[in-house]
Write a protein that holds these residues in place. Structure first.
Motif, PDB file in Angstrom:
ATOM      1  N   PHE A  76       0.837  -1.203   0.000  1.00 36.81           N
ATOM      2  CA  PHE A  76       0.000   0.000   0.000  1.00 36.81           C
ATOM      3  C   PHE A  76       0.874   1.256   0.000  1.00 36.81           C
ATOM      4  CE2 PHE A  76      -1.850   3.017   3.249  1.00 36.81           C
ATOM      5  CZ  PHE A  76      -2.531   3.773   2.318  1.00 36.81           C
ATOM      6  N   LEU A  77       1.815   1.321   0.942  1.00 31.46           N
ATOM      7  CA  LEU A  77       2.653   2.515   1.028  1.00 31.46           C
ATOM      8  C   LEU A  77       3.483   2.697  -0.237  1.00 31.46           C
ATOM      9  CD1 LEU A  77       3.902   2.517   4.736  1.00 31.46           C
ATOM     10  CD2 LEU A  77       1.944   3.694   3.706  1.00 31.46           C
ATOM     11  N   ASN A  78       3.889   1.587  -0.803  1.00 30.94           N
ATOM     12  CA  ASN A  78       4.685   1.638  -2.020  1.00 30.94           C
ATOM     13  C   ASN A  78       3.898   2.241  -3.189  1.00 30.94           C
ATOM     14  OD1 ASN A  78       6.888   1.023  -3.745  1.00 30.94           O
ATOM     15  ND2 ASN A  78       5.745  -0.772  -4.471  1.00 30.94           N
ATOM     16  N   ASP A  79       2.604   1.990  -3.216  1.00 26.68           N
ATOM     17  CA  ASP A  79       1.792   2.451  -4.347  1.00 26.68           C
ATOM     18  C   ASP A  79       1.245   3.865  -4.181  1.00 26.68           C
ATOM     19  OD1 ASP A  79       2.173   0.166  -5.745  1.00 26.68           O
ATOM     20  OD2 ASP A  79       0.272  -0.776  -5.197  1.00 26.68           O
ATOM     21  N   VAL A  80       1.260   4.370  -2.939  1.00 26.68           N
ATOM     22  CA  VAL A  80       0.647   5.680  -2.710  1.00 26.68           C
ATOM     23  C   VAL A  80       1.271   6.784  -3.584  1.00 26.68           C
ATOM     24  CG1 VAL A  80       0.318   7.536  -1.024  1.00 26.68           C
ATOM     25  CG2 VAL A  80      -0.217   5.189  -0.404  1.00 26.68           C
ATOM     26  N   PRO A  81       2.604   6.906  -3.633  1.00 28.54           N
ATOM     27  CA  PRO A  81       3.156   8.041  -4.393  1.00 28.54           C
ATOM     28  C   PRO A  81       2.736   8.051  -5.862  1.00 28.54           C
ATOM     29  CG  PRO A  81       4.847   7.038  -3.028  1.00 28.54           C
ATOM     30  CD  PRO A  81       3.660   6.139  -2.949  1.00 28.54           C
ATOM     31  N   SER A  82       2.764   6.911  -6.525  1.00 24.60           N
ATOM     32  CA  SER A  82       2.440   6.942  -7.955  1.00 24.60           C
ATOM     33  C   SER A  82       0.946   7.149  -8.180  1.00 24.60           C
ATOM     34  CB  SER A  82       2.926   5.673  -8.646  1.00 24.60           C
ATOM     35  OG  SER A  82       2.246   4.552  -8.157  1.00 24.60           O
ATOM     36  N   GLN A  83       0.108   6.573  -7.325  1.00 22.23           N
ATOM     37  CA  GLN A  83      -1.334   6.767  -7.513  1.00 22.23           C
ATOM     38  C   GLN A  83      -1.780   8.153  -7.058  1.00 22.23           C
ATOM     39  OE1 GLN A  83      -3.028   4.933  -9.287  1.00 22.23           O
ATOM     40  NE2 GLN A  83      -1.797   3.078  -9.334  1.00 22.23           N
ATOM     41  N   GLY A  84      -1.021   8.742  -6.125  1.00 22.48           N
ATOM     42  CA  GLY A  84      -1.453  10.019  -5.573  1.00 22.48           C
ATOM     43  C   GLY A  84      -0.895  11.226  -6.302  1.00 22.48           C
ATOM     44  N   ALA A  85       0.109  11.003  -7.175  1.00 18.39           N
ATOM     45  CA  ALA A  85       0.731  12.135  -7.877  1.00 18.39           C
ATOM     46  C   ALA A  85      -0.296  12.835  -8.763  1.00 18.39           C
ATOM     47  CB  ALA A  85       1.897  11.633  -8.708  1.00 18.39           C
ATOM     48  N   PHE A  86      -0.202  14.155  -8.835  1.00 16.41           N
ATOM     49  CA  PHE A  86      -1.154  14.885  -9.673  1.00 16.41           C
ATOM     50  C   PHE A  86      -0.463  16.036 -10.363  1.00 16.41           C
ATOM     51  CE2 PHE A  86      -1.173  16.586  -5.446  1.00 16.41           C
ATOM     52  CZ  PHE A  86      -1.221  17.959  -5.597  1.00 16.41           C
TER      53      PHE A  86
END
Lengths: 321, 445, 303
Positions: free
Chosen positions: B435-445
């Motif tokens: 989960f933590l690993n995926d947050v940056p790429s999914q959360g980038a805007f």
């Protein structure tokens, strides 16, 4: 295939043959003869150039940029940075692994089955056309329809396949949420659609083999298995390699079946069946801000396809010489 | 509330509706002389079940206009398409629904949206729960969305299955049996002991409930940072993520892990085909129900299962999951007509009609107060007083700040990790790390 | 690629010398005889091929509540009319529009591929011009180019020229096909007689007239097969139309995808639409199956 010249067209009608033709018509005829071949092949090269070749070259160009698909002012040249990032991107390598894995899992049984079917069809059969048509009919079905139908067949709780397995006391398999399950399901979709087609290609090649080869072998006492091994396979080897190449190019670009199976471009909770083409779609089209990165994924995929094709090409040359 | 007061409000509501209707009719009459100003049809884009079918028909006849309802099942897919439509200036509906998890992303580009303020019927801004109205505005005060609903929470349960398991099955008794999530797990264990089945559909069902039962940041802080701003970009570690330190996220995660370990989840991932089929087949007996989920439960379960579902209180107190706005993209050719339709669909009576049809809970204060709403019981859900259950908790809802790509982080990072845990692909620690690993790429805007 | 009929590869040569023997007469017959086992294997293969389609038609004719039955339904129901009615009512996916668009797109592409394929094939096979072999080789190489990889820029390009959501975007890029050119070239090389062309030239025909009066009639059987294959491919095309078209104006496959996303609950609706989208091709296939199979098999030998 031979590229050697076929019979050349005759020279233009000489003045003796058409003495009353005015000079203008003569010139027109000469122009016609010289220019029309180029005019006739031009549409192919022009349209392919614009919509086939140019986008691929542009993919490479985009991959050197930080490219926002929808905001032209947010684009900048960054050299090979996308590729550098890609090499350390776990999800990219995961996609490569999935693509190659599914490719192998689909292609090997598919080719073996197709060979078997072709060999079976290559006999004195009744209802020959019926059998051929029946095994080709999956190829007429669209990928979207295949995805929808098999997606239902492969459901965990109420799918037909798990029901059949339950008859032989196999517990329900969670096709979507296991790596092997999902790879198998996708491979089945691919194979269902293509095995019959490839069987017909093999059949065509097998029918071109002179039958007396088999007759003599049979007289020599070679078993059917041995005939298959030492006559059929060597004789159809070029076709075999052709089919392998086409399957490789298609398999490395696998997209629609896993997309519909997954319902999105992620390919499962752990991306256990996300292919490279899906990753390209995710980064390049769905996430509009990372189109350059998506283009780099396409670039890497292109490289993979070239490498695979060159390997195959070398094999062909070797086999033909 | 005294009878007179209620009457007054009711009268006010009726008057308001009359005014709105007249206003719409007048505007329509004015527009007529202009050639070509009359649209052939208006398209309304929604996801899930908004309950607009009857309203749209009503509006069609009243205004002599054709309206097309386009539904998408999955919100993630809906968002991706909408992004593309906006990017290309083509393809979006004339009225589009924006959910709370995605609206902030779309607010980043106000030029894509029509300022609805100029088209709003008189006094509209004051009619809604104020925080809800405010969230529909951009930072510069432009109104881009008329509020539709809030996802006030309850728990849907199968009374017939509870009864067969020999457990309390009347809604008050059920509500009383699970005041907290720990008690909920006990009930689940009881159900499992009797039936051998998982009680609740999925972990994410629970997670979404718990996530909003706490205050504070979720995946972003107030300034839309994904990482603790005190940490330099070069030194960022997964543990510096806002998400890694959010008490709400942690609570939601831990509750899910507990439920997973207790084995009381039926392992049907929310929105999956197994989940949809499970409603009919009784694969599970409980799912968390924001009010908009009622329509989905009903659609999935079918008429044959009418009366088998019921609605009880959600464990752990009230909460909010979802809720939307209606916006008009600037690319719409019929902006004023579209705005009028959006105005109509969000007015008090329409919100009550939609609620009765599919469950989205009104945000219009007049609607919430109307007896037509408060007195409503839902026949499909064994005549549960859904208006009462949901309407009472709506006042307690505290707005939570959701970052620009909240929906993406929640679905593709948070829920994906929980689904992987549920299906046994990962253990709890691995899933948290993923989960933590995926947050940056999914959360980038 | 290499022609299969062309050459046996080395290892086979060793087997060739045919020794005589008494069994000579009966061997061939036994060799090619199909045993019951052969038929059994084929019937199993046919069942696997047909079942998913059969299942699709079953679900399409069943009402929704019987679909998750255990064991799965195996006979058609009577609810097809109802189910398809719901497809038509689901105006969000514009199913009819999708069918019409698919007919337009597949027909336009087919006509164009056949026209340009026969023209270029004729030029490559029967006309002499500088660079012919190099250009033919280039055509062949383009068959190897995975054009899917140009998806992102192509999308960008279509968006720039305003073709997003326009069916021109799914027609124009596919108006030519390297496979078509090559297939027509191979067929023209053997099916069109040089004498006829020569005679026409002597009569003063222009090249275009020769193409129209001499070449095209001779190519007709192969062109028909190319047309069928192209039509089927275009009818079924998914990825690019899905990326570039909107639900307002879809092709039938795109419409199917939107239906399956929007009505994922209502399987009978989705399956009814899928069946209707699949049916035209199955009918074409039943009528022209022999030719299609012939085309695929000949193409395989010639390619």
């Amino acid at each position: 295939m031979s590229l050697s010249a076929t019979t050349a067209p005759p020279p233009a009608a000489s003045p003796e043959q058409a003495p009353r033709k005015p000079r203008l018509a003569h010139r027109l005829a000469r122009f016609d003869l010289k220019a029309s071949p180029y005019l006739y092949i031009a549409p192919f090269f022009i349209i392919f150039g614009i919509f086939g070749l140019y986008p691929i070259i542009r993919t490479v160009w985009m991959s050197l940029h930080n490219w926002n698909l929808i905001a032209p002012d947010r684009r900048s040249f960054i050299g090979l940075q996308n590729y550098v990032d890609l090499l350390s991107d776990d999800y990219f390598w995961n996609a490569v692994r999935n693509t190659v894995g599914i490719f192998l899992l689909a292609t090997i049984p598919q080719i073996l089955l197709a060979l078997f079917l072709a060999n079976t069809l290559n006999r004195g059969l009744r209802w020959r056309t019926f059998f051929r048509m029946a095994i080709l009919v999956p190829n007429v079905t669209s990928v979207a329809a295949v995805g929808i139908v098999f997606g239902t067949l492969f459901q965990r709780d109420f799918g037909v396949i798990n029901w059949v397995l339950s008859l032989i006391s196999v517990d329900a398999i969670d096709w979507r949420n296991t790596t092997w399950g999902s790879w198998t399901a996708i491979s089945v979709m691919v194979d269902w659609r293509w095995t019959g087609y490839n069987a017909l290609i093999f059949l065509a090649a097998m029918q071109a083999i002179p039958r007396d080869l088999y007759e003599s072998a049979a007289i020599d006492g070679a078993s059917r298995w041995r005939q298959l091994w030492s006559i059929t396979l060597p004789m159809i080897r070029p076709t075999l390699i052709f089919v392998v190449i086409i399957s490789t190019i298609g398999g490395l670009q696998l997209f629609t079946e896993p997309l519909i199976f997954s319902g999105d471009s992620l390919g499962g909770n752990l991306r256990q069946f996300q292919t490279v083409a899906m990753y390209m779609f995710e980064k390049g089209i769905e996430t509009t801000t990372t189109a350059g990165y998506g283009a780099a994924v396409a670039g890497m995929l292109f490289l993979m396809i070239i490498v695979a094709s060159v390997l195959n090409f070398l094999l062909i040359r070797k086999s033909v010489r | 509330m005294s009878v007179t007061k209620r009457r007054l409000r009711q009268a006010a509501a009726v008057a308001l509706v009359a005014v709105t209707a007249l206003g719409a009719a007048a505007a329509c009459g004015e527009a007529k002389p202009e050639a070509g100003a009359k649209p052939d049809k208006l398209i309304v884009d929604t996801f899930g079940e908004f309950g607009y079918e009857d309203l749209v028909k009503q509006y069609e006849t009243a205004n002599n206009i054709k309206i097309e309802l386009r539904k998408t099942g999955d919100l993630g897919d809906y968002r991706n398409k909408l992004v593309r439509y906006l990017a290309t200036g083509k393809g979006a509906g004339d009225v589009v629904a924006l959910e709370e998890g995605i609206i902030n992303e779309f607010k980043l580009n106000p030029a894509n949206w029509v300022d609805l303020g100029q088209y709003a019927s008189a006094g509209k801004s004051g009619e809604y729960l104020s925080w809800k109205w405010e969230l529909g505005k951009t930072t510069d005060g432009k109104v881009i969305g008329f509020p539709t609903d809030v996802g006030s929470l309850a728990a849907c349960y199968r009374r017939d299955l509870f009864e067969q398991a020999g457990m309390p099955f009347e809604r008050d008794a059920v509500s009383a049996s699970w005041p907290t999530w720990d008690k909920f797990i006990e009930v689940g264990l009881q159900y499992k002991a009797k039936t051998g089945k998982g009680m609740v559909d999925s972990l994410t069902s629970v997670t979404n409930a718990v996530l909003f039962q706490h205050t504070g940041d979720l995946f972003y802080d107030k300034d839309d940072n994904l990482y603790n701003p005190a940490v330099k970009p070069a030194d960022r570690k997964p543990t510096d993520l806002i998400a890694a330190n959010s008490p709400a996220v942690k609570a939601a995660w831990d509750t899910s892990v507990k439920i997973h370990n207790a084995g009381i989840a039926a392992k049907t991932a929310t929105w999956s085909p197994e989940w949809s089929a499970g409603f009919k087949q009784g694969t599970f007996a409980v799912t968390m129900c924001p009010s908009w989920m009622l329509g989905i439960v009903k659609a999935n379960s079918g008429d044959a299962n009418s009366g088998k579902w019921d609605v009880a209180a959600v464990p752990g107190g009230s909460g909010n999951w979802g809720g939307s706005w209606l916006a008009v993209p600037a690319q719409s050719k019929y902006q004023s007509e579209a705005a009028k339709l959006a105005d109509f669909l969000t007015n008090a009576t329409s919100q009550v009609t939609a609620f009765k049809k599919s469950g989205p809970l009104p945000t219009n204060k007049t609607a919430l107060a109307s007896t037509d709403f408060t007195g409503y019981t839902n026949p499909y859900f064994n005549n549960a007083p859904t208006a009462k259950v949901f309407g009472e908790s709506v006042k307690n809802i505290q707005p939570v700040h959701l970052g620009p790509r909240h929906g993406s982080v929640k679905e593709k990072a948070f829920e994906a990790a929980l689904n992987a845990l549920m299906s046994g692909q990962l253990n709890a620690d691995e899933a948290w790390a993923k989960f933590l690993n995926d947050v940056p790429s999914q959360g980038a805007f | 690629m290499t022609s299969v009929s062309q050459r046996p590869s080395g290892s086979v040569g060793l087997l060739v010398p045919p020794p005589l023997s008494m069994a000579r007469e009966s061997a061939p017959r036994r060799l090619w005889h199909a045993s019951p086992l052969t038929y059994f294997a084929l019937v199993v293969a046919v069942l696997f091929s047909i079942y998913p389609l059969y299942y699709m038609f079953i679900i399409a004719t069943r009402s929704l509540d019987t679909i998750n039955d255990v064991p799965p339904p195996s006979t058609p129901g009577s609810a097809f009319g109802d189910n398809f009615q719901r497809v038509l009512e689901a105006d969000a996916a514009n199913f009819w529009q999708g069918m019409i668009n698919s007919v337009i797109v597949a027909s336009a592409v087919t006509v164009s591929v056949v026209l340009f394929g026969t023209l270029a094939g004729f030029a490559f096979a029967k006309l002499r011009f500088r660079g012919r072999n190099a250009l033919l080789l280039a055509t062949l190489i383009t068959m190897m180019v995975p054009t899917q990889l140009g998806l992102i820029p192509l999308w960008d390009m279509m968006n720039t020229i305003g073709w997003y959501g326009n069916i021109l975007a799914v027609i124009v890029p596919f108006m030519v096909s390297a496979f078509g050119v090559f297939m027509m070239r191979q067929y023209a090389a053997q099916a069109v007689s040089d004498e006829l062309i020569e005679a026409a030239r002597v009569d003063g025909c222009s090249t275009l007239r020769i193409y129209w009066n001499v070449v095209l009639p001779a190519l007709r059987p192969a062109a028909a097969v190319l047309g069928l294959l192209t039509f089927m491919e275009q009818w079924n095309s998914f990825l690019w139309p899905y990326a570039i078209l909107t639900p307002e104006n879809p092709t039938v496959q795109v419409s199917l995808a939107f239906l399956s996303y929007a009505y994922y609950i209502d399987y009978s609706l989705v399956f009814a639409a899928t069946a209707v989208a699949t049916l035209p091709l199955v009918l074409v296939f039943i009528v022209f199956g022999r030719q299609i199979i012939g085309g695929i098999m000949e193409g395989a030998v010639k390619a």
